[in-house]
Write an enzyme that holds these catalytic residues in place. Structure first.
Site, PDB file in Angstrom:
ATOM      1  N   GLY A  31       0.912  -1.278   0.120  1.00  0.00           N
ATOM      2  CA  GLY A  31      -0.114  -0.026   0.064  1.00  0.00           C
ATOM      3  C   GLY A  31       0.985   1.365   0.091  1.00  0.00           C
TER       4      GLY A  31
ATOM      5  N   MET B 299       1.414   3.084   2.362  1.00  0.00           N
ATOM      6  CA  MET B 299       2.105   3.315   3.479  1.00  0.00           C
ATOM      7  C   MET B 299       3.351   2.350   3.590  1.00  0.00           C
ATOM      8  SD  MET B 299       1.137   2.965   7.634  1.00  0.00           S
ATOM      9  CE  MET B 299       1.543   1.230   7.440  1.00  0.00           C
TER      10      MET B 299
ATOM     11  N   VAL C 204       0.945  -4.600   4.190  1.00  0.00           N
ATOM     12  CA  VAL C 204      -0.082  -4.798   5.199  1.00  0.00           C
ATOM     13  C   VAL C 204      -0.351  -6.311   5.289  1.00  0.00           C
ATOM     14  CG1 VAL C 204      -2.427  -4.626   5.930  1.00  0.00           C
ATOM     15  CG2 VAL C 204      -1.202  -2.677   4.826  1.00  0.00           C
TER      16      VAL C 204
ATOM     17  N   LYS D  23       0.525  -3.861  10.076  1.00  0.00           N
ATOM     18  CA  LYS D  23       0.601  -2.598   8.968  1.00  0.00           C
ATOM     19  C   LYS D  23       2.109  -2.290   9.171  1.00  0.00           C
ATOM     20  CE  LYS D  23      -4.136  -1.119   9.018  1.00  0.00           C
ATOM     21  NZ  LYS D  23      -4.439  -1.039   7.807  1.00  0.00           N
TER      22      LYS D  23
ATOM     23  N   ASP E 102      -7.794  12.034   6.483  1.00  0.00           N
ATOM     24  CA  ASP E 102      -7.542  11.319   5.446  1.00  0.00           C
ATOM     25  C   ASP E 102      -8.899  10.506   5.303  1.00  0.00           C
ATOM     26  OD1 ASP E 102      -6.357  10.682   3.071  1.00  0.00           O
ATOM     27  OD2 ASP E 102      -5.211   9.159   4.175  1.00  0.00           O
TER      28      ASP E 102
END
Length: 521
Positions: A24, A26, A29, A44, A145
């Site tokens: 993802g 970031m 995951v 995560k 967000d």
């Protein structure tokens, strides 16, 4: 973490990777199985490149901890804790099996069953979405967000807002929006992360933010549920996109029309000036609930959830997280607080009792109404007694028997555990809390309580000459032993390593106890 993991890998000796959910924005995951808890979590793991300095990593951890602080709410994805693994702070959160709202919009599963069913489903999602954000706002946290990708749907239709603060690398405290319980307080607003298509005008301009910025992004997200996709490049033009959609109607006949009441609410949510938007997400949820009643002819089926803050459920969950972080003393305090809030909370009784049993703690602290003043350690018998119910509450009785089966497995009594679980399986064949341990027992993963080995402790001269058996006392977990080797001498044995740990001389044996970690007191 050093490199991506694959399904079947075990991370940190605790987490088995079940699935990799892709790379993802970031980072990675994972769906992992917590091997001690027997439950699935979302793990995560941000990209190491996000942390140029130690201060960046500390900021990330602090922001993730604000998510942890939200506690329990049915419309917020629960965050358990942050654990640093291989130098990278990884976030462990509730695993939600149904995927994201973004995926439901893209594959049109949100719109199945005709326009009427799709409209009812959209309104249901919107109400729960609003309630989750309201919970965060009531705790002084602006998400910043808000978008369909950060809204998860469980398999039963429950909506959970997720990823509070995870897209950010910095934080700021912004004045002007009341914090929890006080007017004119502060709200923690992470900075540096936004998704342009959902950003409010003030967010896009880099201006001060408050709750009404989330209200705007919520309005954009609900608009997308009606349009079936994003047809605008930036959040500030979403109001114009709403007007165009209302004028032209949906392109896809499977998409429901926007009811006039919802259109008016969205127009207020998308007002360019924050002060012109609804003041709270609670007010938005109330309006949507009323619309649901009008357009479907049915009352909205989901009751307003009560915040779980300071309740036994949350305290029990927090204690488990502390225990997993090797903060056993703090965990024991949290379990005690959970039982003070609800002395008959079965999970807290089980978890607290199991911890104290393994640590060799005294029985007086097992529960608020337990026996006080004795020096007898907590045993499996004490724990089994505390977990029994009177049978009048069917759900509590089922939970009691499941937990007692776990106690029997812990002490190696697989026959009794099997009897309890087989009986429960006949009564509740589809209950995962019953089926999981029953299948583990049948497969042998739960163990059969066999002896792992033996250790012959040397006899003292006095014992050998008088043909006496060695005087040995074990800790509750049987990992440490204390034995008298003379009138005033005591040995402490590490049974896990089969070695003598220390010898205490000129000591009265009755004045010495050995704790579960081998420390003497």
């Amino acid at each position: 973490m050093t490199g991506a993991r694959s399904a079947g890998d075990v991370i940190d000796g605790r987490y088995e990777v079940l699935r990799v959910h892709g790379d993802g924005a970031m980072g990675l995951v994972y769906r992992v199985r917590h091997l001690r808890w027997g439950t699935d979590l979302a793990m995560k793991c941000p990209r190491p490149g996000l942390f140029a300095t130690a201060a960046d990593r500390d900021r990330f951890v602090a922001e993730a901890e604000t998510w942890v602080s939200l506690g329990l709410h049915p419309n917020v994805c629960g965050c358990h804790y942050v654990r640093v693994i291989d130098g990278v702070p990884c976030v462990f959160a509730e695993y939600v099996a149904g995927g994201s709202l973004k995926e439901r919009i893209a594959d049109r599963s949100l719109h199945e069953g005709g326009a009427a069913a799709a409209l009812a489903r959209i309104l249901d999602v919107a109400v729960q979405f609003a309630r989750g954000l309201e919970h965060a706002h009531a705790h002084g946290l602006v998400h910043q967000d808000v978008k369909p990708a950060n809204v998860l749907l469980d398999t039963d239709g429950t909506v959970k807002v997720t990823d509070f603060g995870l897209a950010r690398t910095g934080g700021a405290t912004v004045s002007g929006a009341p914090g929890r319980g006080s007017a004119g307080g502060t709200v923690l607003v992470p900075t540096g992360g936004l998704t342009p298509a959902y950003a409010s005008p003030e967010q896009s301009a880099g201006g001060p933010l408050g709750r009404r910025s989330d209200v705007y992004s919520f309005g954009v997200s609900v608009l997308e549920m009606f349009t079936g996709g994003v047809g605008w490049m930036a959040g500030p033009v979403a109001g114009a996109a709403l007007e165009s959609h209302l004028a032209d109607g949906p392109d896809d006949p499977a998409l429901p029309a926007v009811p006039p009441d919802v259109a008016a609410l969205l127009a207020r949510c998308l007002a360019p000036v924050p002060a012109d938007r609804p003041a709270t997400m609670a007010r938005v949820a109330d309006e949507l609930t009323a619309v649901y009643h009008r357009v479907t002819g049915r009352r909205y089926p989901r009751a307003i959830p009560e915040p779980a803050e300071l309740r036994a459920d949350e305290l029990n969950n927090r204690a488990l997280s502390l225990l997993d972080l090797d903060r056993a003393d703090e965990a024991e305090e949290a379990f005690t607080a959970a039982l003070a809030a609800d002395p008959r909370h079965l999970e807290a009784l089980y978890n607290s009792g199991l911890l104290r049993w393994r640590r060799g703690s005294l029985v007086g602290g097992l529960a608020p109404d337990g026996p006080e003043g004795g020096r007898e350690p907590v045993t499996d018998s004490h724990l089994l007694a505390r977990l029994r119910t009177d049978g009048t509450d069917a759900d509590a009785d089922r939970q009691s028997r499941v937990l007692r089966a776990h106690v029997h497995l812990e002490r190696g009594d697989t026959r009794t555990a099997r009897q309890l679980l087989e009986e429960l399986e006949r009564e509740h064949p589809h209950d995962p809390e019953v089926r999981g341990p029953a299948e583990a027992l049948r497969s042998g993963r739960a163990g059969e309580g066999s002896c792992a080995g033996s250790l012959e402790l040397p006899w003292s001269h006095e014992e050998e000459s008088r043909h006496l058996r060695p005087s040995v006392r074990l800790t509750a977990d049987s990992l440490w032993a204390m034995r008298k080797v003379g009138r005033f001498d005591v040995q402490v044995w590490d049974l896990g390593r089969s070695r003598l740990a220390l010898t205490l001389t000129d000591t009265e044996p009755d004045a010495v106890d050995v704790t579960a970690d081998g420390r003497t007191v």
